[in-house]
Design a protein around this motif. Sequence first.
Motif, short mmCIF file in Angstrom:
data_model
loop_
_atom_site.label_atom_id
_atom_site.label_comp_id
_atom_site.label_asym_id
_atom_site.label_seq_id
_atom_site.Cartn_x
_atom_site.Cartn_y
_atom_site.Cartn_z
N GLU A 174 0.86 -1.18 0.00
CA GLU A 174 0.00 0.00 0.00
C GLU A 174 0.89 1.22 0.00
O GLU A 174 1.47 1.57 1.03
CB GLU A 174 -0.86 0.02 1.28
CG GLU A 174 -1.89 -1.09 1.36
CD GLU A 174 -2.93 -0.99 0.28
OE1 GLU A 174 -3.55 0.07 0.13
OE2 GLU A 174 -3.11 -1.99 -0.45
N SER A 194 -0.60 -5.60 3.81
CA SER A 194 -1.75 -6.28 3.21
C SER A 194 -1.18 -7.39 2.35
O SER A 194 -0.13 -7.22 1.73
CB SER A 194 -2.54 -5.29 2.33
OG SER A 194 -3.38 -6.00 1.43
N GLN A 196 -2.41 -8.40 -0.31
CA GLN A 196 -3.05 -8.29 -1.64
C GLN A 196 -2.19 -8.64 -2.85
O GLN A 196 -2.60 -9.41 -3.70
CB GLN A 196 -3.60 -6.87 -1.82
CG GLN A 196 -4.29 -6.70 -3.16
CD GLN A 196 -4.43 -5.25 -3.54
OE1 GLN A 196 -4.73 -4.42 -2.68
NE2 GLN A 196 -4.23 -4.92 -4.80
N ARG A 217 1.08 -1.44 10.15
CA ARG A 217 1.14 -0.10 9.57
C ARG A 217 1.69 0.85 10.62
O ARG A 217 1.14 0.92 11.73
CB ARG A 217 -0.24 0.35 9.11
CG ARG A 217 -0.71 -0.53 7.97
CD ARG A 217 -2.03 -0.14 7.40
NE ARG A 217 -2.38 -1.11 6.36
CZ ARG A 217 -3.38 -0.98 5.51
NH1 ARG A 217 -4.14 0.08 5.57
NH2 ARG A 217 -3.61 -1.91 4.61
N LEU A 227 -4.91 0.66 14.76
CA LEU A 227 -3.89 -0.15 15.43
C LEU A 227 -2.66 -0.15 14.52
O LEU A 227 -2.78 0.09 13.32
CB LEU A 227 -4.40 -1.59 15.58
CG LEU A 227 -5.61 -1.80 16.50
CD1 LEU A 227 -6.23 -3.17 16.26
CD2 LEU A 227 -5.20 -1.66 17.96
N ASP A 234 -8.03 -10.68 3.33
CA ASP A 234 -8.00 -10.20 1.95
C ASP A 234 -8.59 -11.29 1.07
O ASP A 234 -8.35 -12.48 1.31
CB ASP A 234 -6.56 -10.01 1.45
CG ASP A 234 -5.80 -8.87 2.09
OD1 ASP A 234 -6.13 -7.72 1.81
OD2 ASP A 234 -4.84 -9.16 2.84
N GLU A 371 -14.54 2.79 8.33
CA GLU A 371 -14.34 1.94 7.16
C GLU A 371 -14.00 0.52 7.60
O GLU A 371 -13.04 0.31 8.33
CB GLU A 371 -13.18 2.53 6.34
CG GLU A 371 -12.81 1.71 5.14
CD GLU A 371 -11.41 2.07 4.60
OE1 GLU A 371 -10.99 3.24 4.67
OE2 GLU A 371 -10.74 1.13 4.13
N ILE A 372 -14.76 -0.45 7.14
CA ILE A 372 -14.44 -1.83 7.49
C ILE A 372 -13.82 -2.60 6.33
O ILE A 372 -13.10 -3.57 6.55
CB ILE A 372 -15.66 -2.60 8.06
CG1 ILE A 372 -16.91 -2.43 7.20
CG2 ILE A 372 -15.92 -2.18 9.49
CD1 ILE A 372 -18.10 -3.24 7.69
N ARG A 378 -8.39 -4.21 -10.12
CA ARG A 378 -6.96 -3.94 -10.28
C ARG A 378 -6.62 -3.58 -11.72
O ARG A 378 -7.24 -4.12 -12.66
CB ARG A 378 -6.13 -5.15 -9.85
CG ARG A 378 -6.66 -5.94 -8.66
CD ARG A 378 -6.83 -5.12 -7.40
NE ARG A 378 -7.12 -5.97 -6.24
CZ ARG A 378 -7.47 -5.54 -5.05
NH1 ARG A 378 -7.64 -4.24 -4.83
NH2 ARG A 378 -7.68 -6.36 -4.06
#
Length: 448
Positions: A174, A194, A196, A217, A227, A234, A371-372, A378
């Motif tokens: 990210e 992530s 991803q 993060r 956190l 994902d 935001e969940i 992509r």
Amino acid sequence: MSKKYISIIDVKDHVGQEITIGAWVANKSGKGKIAFLQLRDGTAFFQAVAFKPNFIEKFGEEEGLAKFDTIKKLSQETSVLVKGIVKEDERSKFGYELDVTDLEVIGESTDYPITPKEHGTDFLMDHRHLWLRSRKQMAMMQIRNALIYASYEFFDQNGFIKFDSPILSGNAAENTTELFETDYFGNPAFLSQSGQLYLEAGAMALGRVFDFGPVFRAEKSKTRRHLTEFWMMDAEYPFVTHDESLDLQEAYVKALIQGVLDRAPQALDILERNTDLLKTYLEQPFKRVSYDEAIDLLQEHENDEDADYEHIERGEDFGSPHETWISNYFGLPTFIVNYPASFKAFYMKPVPGNEDRVLCADLLAPEGYGEIIGGSERETDYDKLLEKIKENGLDPKDYDWYLQLRQYGSVPHAGFGLGLERMVTFVAGTKHIREAIPFPRMLHRIKP
Ligand code: 4AD
Ligand code: MG
């Protein structure tokens, strides 16, 4: 497997029987001939009652009195084996209690620091290893467990394979969030933000894939939603468009809510969660609005009485107050789609005919839980992806393997990531994320 000791949650199956429970004494009260013990074993809390005359009758004067005396003196968090007869008890919320016939002390506990009185948050956080024993924290962990279980079930039923992404990585997933860097035998490595990018490789190899693991993060933000270490689910799938992905995300979040209603009703009860609201979210279709429509709404309502947010310009990212207002406005989980490319990650595909917007969505939970889910379609084109990598100041060399996925049979694909702890706070109805994970890692906290 038959159990030597019965769990408190299962006593309902043993009414009228004499059973033994391994438990801790959470609290104690009583007077004269009677002692009430609040027992807990991690599955539930319930009351055990010891009556002096019963002990004398069973064990004789001397031994009976000594046993009853031990019970009266039990201190908070002493571990015990309690034998007794299960009774139905309509007065208690739990519905059952134990008529104690014998008790053995297993481990003493002196001066337990967390007493039934109120404590400040810092004190509780310093004692997180013990705070986890309290009723509310037990309920939070049970909800977390139900969400994990429901997740695996949902992905399995929808043809996804669990594909484990690495935690140590040579590149950032990210570009929009901060990295934790570590030394990897003389070279820099990063803790995953992530899974991803690896999951995209998995999707080209195995079709529908998901991962579930800790991500990191280095967020300097000190908020009730952030956190530095949290758990992400994902998912990634080939041959889908972003709209189809939204349908799957909606079904997933509904399956998670249903999973908690089914598997942890007692936990929702302890937390006094409004389950009617949760059921509304199951019955109603989630809202879908574009970023630009959301900006229109925010600007239109900025002088309303309930608008606790600052003016926002088109092109700017939302702050939590904006997100909270939007989700309250709709009163339902709300997808905000097609954000500006400028503050979203490099791998997102532009909206056809509008290069400034990308095919992505954030799912905002209602009631102000933020935001969940973050997800997107992509970029599939090698040249465009390479361009985006350069534009974002990233080194194409670090992403050579990721770019190759676009050279050998590139297909439309999309995916999303759900933050488990955000989901826990939302379903549990608990405002602060620190209670959604056993040992929270935050800006100023790495102990215990
Ligand atoms: O929106 P994010 O950054 O999306 C991604 O990382 C994508 N690569 C996911 C994907 O497409 N596979 O993070 C996903 C979710 C957020 O929606 C939020 O729920 C949660 O992770 N999250 C956090 N939770 C707790 N603390 C933080 N600091 C978080 N940052 C993100
Ligand atoms: Mg996001």
